[in-house]
Design a protein around this motif. Structure first.
Motif, mmCIF file in Angstrom:
data_model
loop_
_atom_site.group_PDB
_atom_site.id
_atom_site.type_symbol
_atom_site.label_atom_id
_atom_site.label_comp_id
_atom_site.label_asym_id
_atom_site.label_seq_id
_atom_site.Cartn_x
_atom_site.Cartn_y
_atom_site.Cartn_z
ATOM 1 N N ARG A 31 7.133 -0.217 11.351
ATOM 2 C CA ARG A 31 5.876 -0.731 10.822
ATOM 3 C C ARG A 31 5.529 -0.153 9.452
ATOM 4 O O ARG A 31 4.563 -0.579 8.828
ATOM 5 C CB ARG A 31 4.730 -0.436 11.799
ATOM 6 N N PHE A 32 6.288 0.829 8.999
ATOM 7 C CA PHE A 32 5.965 1.442 7.708
ATOM 8 C C PHE A 32 7.233 1.952 7.044
ATOM 9 O O PHE A 32 8.284 2.101 7.676
ATOM 10 C CB PHE A 32 4.948 2.578 7.872
ATOM 11 N N HIS A 33 7.137 2.185 5.746
ATOM 12 C CA HIS A 33 8.222 2.744 4.948
ATOM 13 C C HIS A 33 7.855 4.173 4.533
ATOM 14 O O HIS A 33 6.697 4.586 4.638
ATOM 15 C CB HIS A 33 8.463 1.913 3.694
ATOM 16 N N VAL A 34 8.846 4.882 4.044
ATOM 17 C CA VAL A 34 8.632 6.199 3.446
ATOM 18 C C VAL A 34 9.466 6.281 2.176
ATOM 19 O O VAL A 34 10.442 5.545 2.009
ATOM 20 C CB VAL A 34 9.022 7.355 4.402
ATOM 21 N N ASP A 35 9.069 7.168 1.269
ATOM 22 C CA ASP A 35 9.980 7.449 0.162
ATOM 23 C C ASP A 35 10.949 8.548 0.596
ATOM 24 O O ASP A 35 10.821 9.124 1.680
ATOM 25 C CB ASP A 35 9.216 7.784 -1.129
ATOM 26 N N GLY A 36 11.943 8.803 -0.231
ATOM 27 C CA GLY A 36 12.997 9.747 0.136
ATOM 28 C C GLY A 36 12.886 11.083 -0.559
ATOM 29 O O GLY A 36 13.904 11.770 -0.733
ATOM 30 N N ILE A 68 3.201 -1.015 4.088
ATOM 31 C CA ILE A 68 2.601 0.285 3.842
ATOM 32 C C ILE A 68 3.688 1.351 3.806
ATOM 33 O O ILE A 68 4.605 1.349 4.632
ATOM 34 C CB ILE A 68 1.517 0.603 4.905
ATOM 35 N N CYS A 69 3.606 2.216 2.827
ATOM 36 C CA CYS A 69 4.615 3.255 2.608
ATOM 37 C C CYS A 69 3.921 4.594 2.459
ATOM 38 O O CYS A 69 2.872 4.702 1.817
ATOM 39 C CB CYS A 69 5.428 2.940 1.345
ATOM 40 N N PHE A 70 4.523 5.644 3.028
ATOM 41 C CA PHE A 70 3.978 6.991 2.954
ATOM 42 C C PHE A 70 4.858 7.864 2.059
ATOM 43 O O PHE A 70 6.089 7.801 2.116
ATOM 44 C CB PHE A 70 3.876 7.609 4.347
ATOM 45 N N ALA A 71 4.197 8.687 1.259
ATOM 46 C CA ALA A 71 4.883 9.525 0.282
ATOM 47 C C ALA A 71 5.601 10.704 0.940
ATOM 48 O O ALA A 71 5.387 11.026 2.105
ATOM 49 C CB ALA A 71 3.870 10.050 -0.745
ATOM 50 N N HIS A 72 6.467 11.337 0.148
ATOM 51 C CA HIS A 72 7.117 12.606 0.497
ATOM 52 C C HIS A 72 7.870 12.535 1.824
ATOM 53 O O HIS A 72 7.791 13.437 2.653
ATOM 54 C CB HIS A 72 6.084 13.747 0.557
ATOM 55 N N GLY A 73 8.591 11.437 2.006
ATOM 56 C CA GLY A 73 9.390 11.306 3.219
ATOM 57 C C GLY A 73 8.580 11.185 4.490
ATOM 58 O O GLY A 73 9.111 11.400 5.581
ATOM 59 N N GLY A 74 7.313 10.815 4.363
ATOM 60 C CA GLY A 74 6.454 10.775 5.550
ATOM 61 C C GLY A 74 6.004 12.142 5.991
ATOM 62 O O GLY A 74 5.555 12.319 7.135
ATOM 63 N N THR A 120 0.193 14.012 5.611
ATOM 64 C CA THR A 120 0.905 12.746 5.694
ATOM 65 C C THR A 120 1.230 12.393 7.138
ATOM 66 O O THR A 120 1.057 11.241 7.564
ATOM 67 C CB THR A 120 2.191 12.808 4.847
ATOM 68 N N GLN A 121 1.679 13.370 7.906
ATOM 69 C CA GLN A 121 1.924 13.119 9.329
ATOM 70 C C GLN A 121 0.633 12.713 10.036
ATOM 71 O O GLN A 121 0.635 11.808 10.880
ATOM 72 C CB GLN A 121 2.520 14.354 10.000
ATOM 73 N N LEU A 122 -0.473 13.351 9.665
ATOM 74 C CA LEU A 122 -1.762 12.998 10.256
ATOM 75 C C LEU A 122 -2.105 11.540 9.968
ATOM 76 O O LEU A 122 -2.587 10.813 10.848
ATOM 77 C CB LEU A 122 -2.848 13.926 9.709
ATOM 78 N N VAL A 142 0.849 -1.196 0.000
ATOM 79 C CA VAL A 142 0.000 0.000 0.000
ATOM 80 C C VAL A 142 0.879 1.238 0.000
ATOM 81 O O VAL A 142 1.792 1.365 0.823
ATOM 82 C CB VAL A 142 -0.912 0.020 1.237
ATOM 83 N N PHE A 143 0.604 2.140 -0.922
ATOM 84 C CA PHE A 143 1.293 3.428 -0.986
ATOM 85 C C PHE A 143 0.282 4.510 -0.637
ATOM 86 O O PHE A 143 -0.748 4.634 -1.293
ATOM 87 C CB PHE A 143 1.862 3.653 -2.390
ATOM 88 N N VAL A 144 0.555 5.273 0.420
ATOM 89 C CA VAL A 144 -0.362 6.303 0.900
ATOM 90 C C VAL A 144 0.111 7.663 0.419
ATOM 91 O O VAL A 144 1.249 8.071 0.697
ATOM 92 C CB VAL A 144 -0.470 6.292 2.431
ATOM 93 N N HIS A 145 -0.775 8.355 -0.291
ATOM 94 C CA HIS A 145 -0.438 9.666 -0.853
ATOM 95 C C HIS A 145 -1.395 10.721 -0.306
ATOM 96 O O HIS A 145 -2.606 10.513 -0.290
ATOM 97 C CB HIS A 145 -0.539 9.621 -2.384
ATOM 98 N N PRO A 146 -0.882 11.870 0.138
ATOM 99 C CA PRO A 146 -1.785 12.915 0.630
ATOM 100 C C PRO A 146 -2.615 13.511 -0.499
ATOM 101 O O PRO A 146 -2.191 13.548 -1.652
ATOM 102 C CB PRO A 146 -0.815 13.954 1.208
ATOM 103 N N TRP A 147 -3.796 13.985 -0.143
ATOM 104 C CA TRP A 147 -4.671 14.588 -1.143
ATOM 105 C C TRP A 147 -5.706 15.431 -0.397
ATOM 106 O O TRP A 147 -5.849 15.345 0.823
ATOM 107 C CB TRP A 147 -5.345 13.496 -1.985
#
Length: 330
Positions: free
Chosen positions: A261-266, A221-227, A199-201, A171-176
Motif C-alpha cells: 500500500r505504500f512505497h519507501v525511498d532507499g 504514498i511514499c515514506f522517507a529514509h527507507g520507512g 517514520t515507523q509511527l 504524497v511523500f511523507v517526511h519525519p519532522w
C-alpha cells in the motif's frame, strides 16, 4: 542507466522576514556567511549550515551530472512547514516556498521537479493549496508525519489524503519535529533515533488504525529514509498483532500484508539494510532517495544501489528509475 532521485531538499536563497510579517518570534530565516554558504536560523538560534546547492539550480545540476542523476525531485526542508502556526500564516508560507521551488526548477524543468507543501493543520486550506500548486507545476506534495499530537490517521489528515487520491497526486511523507527532544539533544540523536521512529509511527498509524482500509488503493504514498525502522521491526509488529487483540482491534490483517500500500525511498546507506528493505517491501516499492544536499544524505547519489552486488539488474533498474517514473507519473 537512467536515474531518478525522489528525495532532495531546498532552501530559497532569500525569503521575506516572517517574524516581521506575522509579529511572532522564532520563524526560520537565512543568514548568508559567504558566496556559497549560509546558516538557517530559528529566531536567534542556528539550526543548520547549508551550501549553495540548496538554492542554486546550476550547482544542483552539476552535482547531478557528476553522479549520473537524470531527474531530481526537490521538496522543502520540513523546518519550513509551519504546522505549529496559525493556519493562514502556514498557508502564506506554503505559497512562498512552493513558488520558490518552481523558480529553482525553472532552470531546467526537464530535470528538476518539485513537491509542494501545504498548511496541513487546516484541511480545507491544505486541499486548496494542493490544487493551486499542482496547477502551477508541482508534481505532488510533501507532508510531515504528524501535526502536533495528530498522527496520519487523524480524520482531517485522512480527508486530505483522500483528496490527494482524487487528484492523483502522489504524497511523500517526511519525519519532522521529532519526539522526546529533551532526551536526544546531543550527537544528532533526534535524526539518528527520532526520525526512524517517527517514520515507523506514521506507517503503523495508518496500518493499525485501519486507515489503509478506508483510503482508496489509488493513493500513492511514499515514506522517507527507507520507512525508518519499519522494515527491521515488522516482525515485532506482526507478532503483536497475532498475540494481542488490542493491536488488531481495527486492523483486520497482519501489518506485513500492507506493504503493497505504500512505497519507501532507499536511503539506508548499507548493503545489508538495502537487502532487508527490498526483501520486506518488494523491489517494486523502493525508489532511490538521497536526502541531497545534506550531510546525512547519500554523498554520491545512487552509489549504494549501483554498487550492490546482491540485487538483480532488474531490481536495480526499478529502484533507480522505473518505480519513480510510475509513482510520480514522470
Amino acid at each position: 542507466m537512467t536515474t531518478v532521485d525522489i528525495h532532495s531538499h531546498f532552501f530559497p536563497r532569500a525569503w521575506p522576514d516572517l517574524a516581521a510579517r506575522f509579529g511572532t518570534p522564532d520563524w526560520p530565516s537565512i543568514r548568508h556567511t559567504g558566496p556559497d554558504q549560509a546558516v538557517i536560523m530559528l529566531g536567534a538560534r542556528e539550526f543548520r549550515h547549508i551550501r549553495a546547492a540548496c538554492w542554486h539550480a546550476a550547482a544542483r545540476i552539476e552535482d547531478m551530472d557528476r553522479d549520473g542523476v537524470d531527474i531530481q525531485i526537490l521538496c522543502a526542508t520540513p523546518v519550513l512547514f509551519a504546522y505549529d502556526r496559525p493556519p493562514a500564516q502556514a498557508r502564506e508560507c506554503a505559497r512562498i516556498f512552493n513558488d520558490a521551488a518552481l523558480e529553482i526548477c525553472s532552470h531546467d524543468g526537464r530535470r528538476l521537479k518539485a513537491l509542494c507543501q501545504v498548511p496541513l493543520q487546516d484541511t480545507d486550506m491544505a486541499c486548496a493549496e494542493l490544487e493551486r500548486a499542482l496547477s502551477a507545476g508541482h508534481i505532488g506534495v510533501q507532508i510531515g508525519n504528524h501535526v502536533g499530537d495528530r498522527n496520519l490517521d487523524n480524520a482531517g489528515i485522512m480527508t486530505f489524503l483522500q483528496h490527494c487520491a482524487s487528484l492523483d497526486a502522489p504524497v511523500f511523507v517526511h519525519p519532522w519535529d521529532m519526539m522526546a527532544p529533551e532526551r536526544m539533544s546531543g550527537y544528532m540523536l533526534s535524526w539518528l533515533v527520532g526520525m526512524p521512529a517517527e517514520t515507523q509511527l506514521g506507517i503503523l498509524s495508518l496500518i493499525l488504525s485501519g486507515a489503509f482500509e478506508r483510503l482508496p488503493r489509488s493513493l500513492r504514498i511514499c515514506f522517507a529514509h527507507g520507512g525508518g525502522s519499519f522494515a527491521f521491526l515488522l516482525g515485532r509488529a506482526d507478532n503483536a498483532w497475532r498475540q494481542r487483540d488490542i493491536v488488531r482491534e481495527h486492523c483486520p490483517n497482519p501489518p506485513s500484508s500492507f506493504v503493497d500500500r505504500f512505497h519507501v525511498d532507499g536511503a539506508v546507506f548499507d548493503d545489508a539494510a538495502l537487502t532487508l528493505l527490498i526483501s520486506v517491501m518488494g523491489e517494486d516499492q523502493v525508489m532511490l532517495g538521497t536526502d541531497y544536499p545534506f550531510p546525512l544524505g547519500e554523498q554520491r547519489a545512487g552509489a549504494l544501489v549501483r554498487g550492490h552486488s546482491g540485487i538483480s539488474d532488474t531490481a536495480r533498474s526499478k529502484i533507480l528509475e522505473a518505480n519513480a517514473r510510475r509513482f510520480f507519473r514522470l
